[in-house]
Design an enzyme around this catalytic site. Structure first.
Site, PDB file in Angstrom:
ATOM      1  N   GLY A   1      35.748  19.117 143.883  1.00  0.00           N
ATOM      2  CA  GLY A   1      35.516  20.503 144.064  1.00  0.00           C
ATOM      3  C   GLY A   1      36.473  21.444 143.382  1.00  0.00           C
ATOM      4  O   GLY A   1      36.113  22.679 143.225  1.00  0.00           O
TER       5      GLY A   1
ATOM      6  N   ASP B   1      36.036  10.827 143.255  1.00  0.00           N
ATOM      7  CA  ASP B   1      36.763  12.061 143.482  1.00  0.00           C
ATOM      8  C   ASP B   1      37.988  11.874 142.608  1.00  0.00           C
ATOM      9  O   ASP B   1      38.243  11.303 141.944  1.00  0.00           O
ATOM     10  CB  ASP B   1      36.935  12.176 144.943  1.00  0.00           C
ATOM     11  CG  ASP B   1      37.877  13.393 145.623  1.00  0.00           C
ATOM     12  OD1 ASP B   1      37.318  14.249 144.871  1.00  0.00           O
ATOM     13  OD2 ASP B   1      38.671  13.040 146.439  1.00  0.00           O
TER      14      ASP B   1
END
Length: 159
Positions: A43, A8
């Site tokens: 994201g 991430d």
């Protein structure tokens, strides 16, 4: 044998300063030199993702926009998932009716119809990663001056 490392970005690879640290950069390079593929999974949009890696002098495959866009190390698109315009309009109408803040990521950029809510959203995220030496209100005002929303394109609506 390890073949892949997926990471991430926010709060994992990227620290308070919104950059990839030297230690993380060195670890990625070491893994790559050992034949391990390091993949960013985030994201974030491609533009927001690639900037951090370019600044660190790294090239990695990327899974962006929560899996909607896959790119190789060179930034070439491997796959994308598209929501049809009619569905985007219907979803945005529902979110707007409840005054819910949202952003839309596309291959043409990052869009929002609510500048004030965008600033609050960004300020909240970044403040939570900060050392909190100033109040939230002061932090938010400083973001306005530094134009952190400059990468977001603002539109009247998505209809």
């Amino acid at each position: 044998m390890i073949k892949f490392i997926f990471t991430d970005m926010d709060g994992t690879l990227i620290g308070k300063n919104q950059e990839i640290s030297r230690e993380n950069r060195d670890a990625i390079l070491k893994a790559q030199m050992s034949g391990i593929k390091v993949v960013a999974a985030t994201g974030r949009s491609y533009n927001h993702t690639v900037q951090a890696f370019q600044k660190a002098g790294l090239q990695v495959p990327m899974i962006c926009m929560n899996g909607a866009l896959l790119l190789n190390e060179s930034g070439e698109e491997l796959s994308q998932t598209i929501i049809q315009a009619e569905k985007v309009k219907a979803i945005s109408n529902i979110l707007d009716s409840f005054n819910i803040y949202y952003e839309i990521y596309t291959n043409k950029g990052h869009f929002s119809s609510k500048k004030d809510m965008a600033l609050k959203s960004i300020a909240t995220i970044m403040y939570n990663f900060s050392d909190k030496k100033i109040s939230y209100e002061e932090f938010e005002k400083s973001l306005e001056k530094r134009a952190y929303t400059s990468q977001i394109k603002f539109v009247e609506s998505f209809n």
